[in-house]
Design an enzyme around this catalytic site. Structure first.
Site, short mmCIF file in Angstrom:
data_model
loop_
_atom_site.label_atom_id
_atom_site.label_comp_id
_atom_site.label_asym_id
_atom_site.label_seq_id
_atom_site.Cartn_x
_atom_site.Cartn_y
_atom_site.Cartn_z
N LYS A 274 -2.83 8.27 6.52
CA LYS A 274 -4.16 8.75 6.90
C LYS A 274 -4.99 8.92 5.64
CE LYS A 274 -6.59 12.86 8.74
NZ LYS A 274 -6.49 14.16 9.43
N ASP A 279 -13.04 15.36 5.45
CA ASP A 279 -13.04 15.71 6.87
C ASP A 279 -13.93 16.93 7.09
OD1 ASP A 279 -12.59 16.15 9.51
OD2 ASP A 279 -10.49 16.77 9.29
N LYS A 286 -16.38 21.78 11.01
CA LYS A 286 -15.47 22.83 10.57
C LYS A 286 -16.28 24.01 10.01
CE LYS A 286 -11.49 19.99 9.19
NZ LYS A 286 -10.49 20.57 10.13
N ASP A 297 -7.75 15.37 2.76
CA ASP A 297 -7.34 14.80 4.03
C ASP A 297 -6.95 13.31 3.89
OD1 ASP A 297 -6.73 15.37 6.63
OD2 ASP A 297 -8.75 15.03 7.42
N ASP A 356 -13.10 16.59 15.44
CA ASP A 356 -12.29 17.02 14.30
C ASP A 356 -10.84 16.54 14.43
OD1 ASP A 356 -11.75 18.20 11.91
OD2 ASP A 356 -11.74 20.27 12.68
N GLU A 358 -9.76 13.61 14.21
CA GLU A 358 -10.13 12.24 13.84
C GLU A 358 -8.98 11.45 13.25
OE1 GLU A 358 -10.43 14.76 11.85
OE2 GLU A 358 -9.48 13.89 10.08
N ARG A 360 -5.87 11.06 14.16
CA ARG A 360 -5.13 10.26 15.16
C ARG A 360 -5.97 9.07 15.62
NH1 ARG A 360 -4.55 15.64 18.68
NH2 ARG A 360 -4.86 16.50 16.61
#
Ligand code: BES
Ligand code: MN
Ligand code: ZN
Length: 504
Positions: A274, A279, A286, A297, A356, A358, A360
């Site tokens: 990933k 993020d 967030k 991230d 959020d 995101e 996956r």
């Protein structure tokens, strides 16, 4: 840093400091019960130095407890200091004891002017294997010397320590030599991953990660790289990936890095990272506190590039294909909204309930892309869920997968490499949490088991091959405080896993 082996007499060693183990004698029948004992090498040095070690142990009540270490200065020898490192009871010494001992050694040499260090632990119990010691020591000491000061006007002072010599026996020498190569490749991989994780989001963008992969491929034997831009992802129908990248002005990239060290037709092992370079949460924004840390991230991607850096150096006889799914997750007028439905490249439709979640979304298209390689195994690595930190904290990565032998190989590799992981169940009972009333699935589960439902989501896209998922949200980064920054995990685990594949 230079790492070398030495098999000649310890007494002739030219070094600023020799490290020797100290044990406690727990045999109650002996007249030396509960006394501190030196190893045989230590006894030789003690004799040569007119019993200064045994005298010091007694008069200073030096402890042999694991985690304690004591520095003594020496006159008239080719070495100027001795560091006595506690190991507790020899029979009970295990990898945790070794970790404590190396930690204490590390603390003692910190902020000294020691330039060369000789670690003479060849007499430690067989259970601790001299080779394990070498890797752990090199990794710990190098970790201590890591600095990320490229954005500081005033650079950190260079550490005086430039040489570590391991004293080993003749028969330990060949395997020790191999462990030194492994450890120094591992350190390079960890440092690569740390640098990438620590870089700010305005520097480390998807395009930057693509450039780093390109550089690695250009500079290394048996590597090639393919970088897919958003237009190409469009033709591949990667609607899930693009639903994340479209909200940012930084273009998303799917980066494919191939290493061919094995037979031509041998099925590759795959790593999928990933790479969300920032993020923000997107429209499901967030909270502001600690949002800066969401530059990490992309640590799944960083661990993939770090591992591949080590692979480039070690050149194992294996085929490896790595994929990095990289995008920035931002709120924007054209960003995905909660309730949007997108179609992944597999055809599975997804209702985006929370922008959020995101990771996956970018990973599922990358995992579908992996299918064409007919892989022997696929491991994805992701800072996927805050829930993973709730479940396992910061010491342990989570492993989940559709293939227990693969999961067990990862758990074992983690133990071997002192980079531990623990399995969470992805039993079918959890799958219904991602049912959607409007699409095939939704991108979040219910209140509980957030790490598991995230893995359940990924499992829908990985049915064609043995797959495992590592959630490294807790282990890839140290939050706040003076040690804030990337850890380089799980490079040691991944590297060990791949090298075990080569050996099997
Ligand atoms: N990148 C985060 C997960 C994360 C959180 C990593 C904290 C490291 C520290 C991920 O994209 C995310 O935001 N996950 C959400 C999922 C939720 C919306 C179902 C989370 O964990 O809150
Ligand atoms: Mn997120
Ligand atoms: Zn994320």
């Amino acid at each position: 840093m230079n790492y070398t082996l030495q098999t000649e007499k310890l007494l002739n060693t030219h070094s600023d400091c020799i490290c020797l183990p100290l044990f406690i004698n727990n045999k109650s029948d002996s007249n030396k019960a509960n006394s501190q004992v030196l190893c045989s090498l230590g006894q030789q040095i003690d004799e040569a130095c007119e019993n200064m070690l045994s005298k010091a142990i007694e008069s200073y009540s030096i402890s042999s407890e694991a985690g304690k270490a004591f520095m003594l200065s020496v006159d008239g020898q080719s070495f100027s200091r001795i560091l006595l490192v506690g190991f507790g009871e020899a029979e009970k010494a295990d990898s945790e004891v070794l970790k404590k001992a190396i930690g204490a050694l590390n603390t003692q040499i910190k902020d000294t002017n020691i330039k060369s260090l000789c670690i003479a632990f060849s007499d430690i119990p067989e259970t601790l294997k001299a080779e394990n010691l070498i890797r752990d020591a090199i990794t710990t000491i190098a970790g201590n010397h890591y600095n990320f000061d490229q954005f500081k006007s005033k650079k950190a002072p260079l550490s005086p320590l430039t040489e570590i010599v391991f004293h080993t026996t003749e028969d330990q020498a060949p395997s020790s030599e191999a462990k030194i190569s492994l450890a120094s490749a591992q350190v390079k991989g960890i440092n690569t991953a740390k640098d990438l994780g620590n870089l700010p989001g305005n520097v480390c963008t998807p395009s930057y990660l693509a450039e780093q992969a390109q550089k690695l491929a250009d500079d290394s034997k048996n590597f090639s790289v393919k970088i897919l831009d958003e237009a190409e992802l469009e033709t591949l129908n990667m609607g899930a990936f693009l639903s994340v990248s479209k909200g940012s002005t930084e273009p998303g990239k799917l980066i494919i890095l191939e290493y061919k060290g094995g037979k031509k037709d041998e099925a590759p092992h795959m790593l999928v990272g990933k790479g969300i370079t920032f993020d923000s949460g997107g429209i499901s924004l967030k909270p502001g506190a600690s949002m800066d840390e969401m530059k990490y991230d992309m640590c799944g991607a960083a661990s993939v590039l770090g591992t591949m850096t080590a692979i480039a150096e070690l050149q194992p006889k294996l085929n490896i294909v790595s994929i990095i799914a990289s995008a920035e997750n931002m709120p924007a007028g054209n960003a995905s909204k909660p309730g949007d439905i997108v179609t992944s490249s597999s055809g599975i439709t997804i209702e985006i309930m929370n922008t959020d979640a995101e990771g996956r979304l970018v990973l599922c298209d990358a995992l579908s892309y992996a299918e064409q390689y007919k892989p022997a195994s696929v491991v994805d690595i992701a800072t996927l869920t805050g829930a993973c930190i709730v479940a396992l904290g910061h010491c342990t990565s989570a492993v989940m997968g559709n293939n227990d032998p693969l999961v067990n190989e990862l758990l074992d590799a983690g133990k071997q490499a002192s980079d531990k992981a623990w399995q969470l169940p992805i039993w079918d009972d959890y799958q219904e949490q991602i049912d959607s009333p409007f699409a095939d699935i939704q991108n979040i589960g219910g209140k509980g088991a957030g790490s598991i439902t995230a893995a359940c989501f990924l499992s829908r896209f990985t049915k064609a091959y043995p797959w495992a998922h590592l959630d490294i949200a807790g282990t890839a980064w140290v939050s706040g405080g003076k040690d804030k920054g990337a850890t380089g995990r799980p490079v040691p685990l991944l590297l060990q896993y791949l090298l075990n594949k080569e050996a099997s």
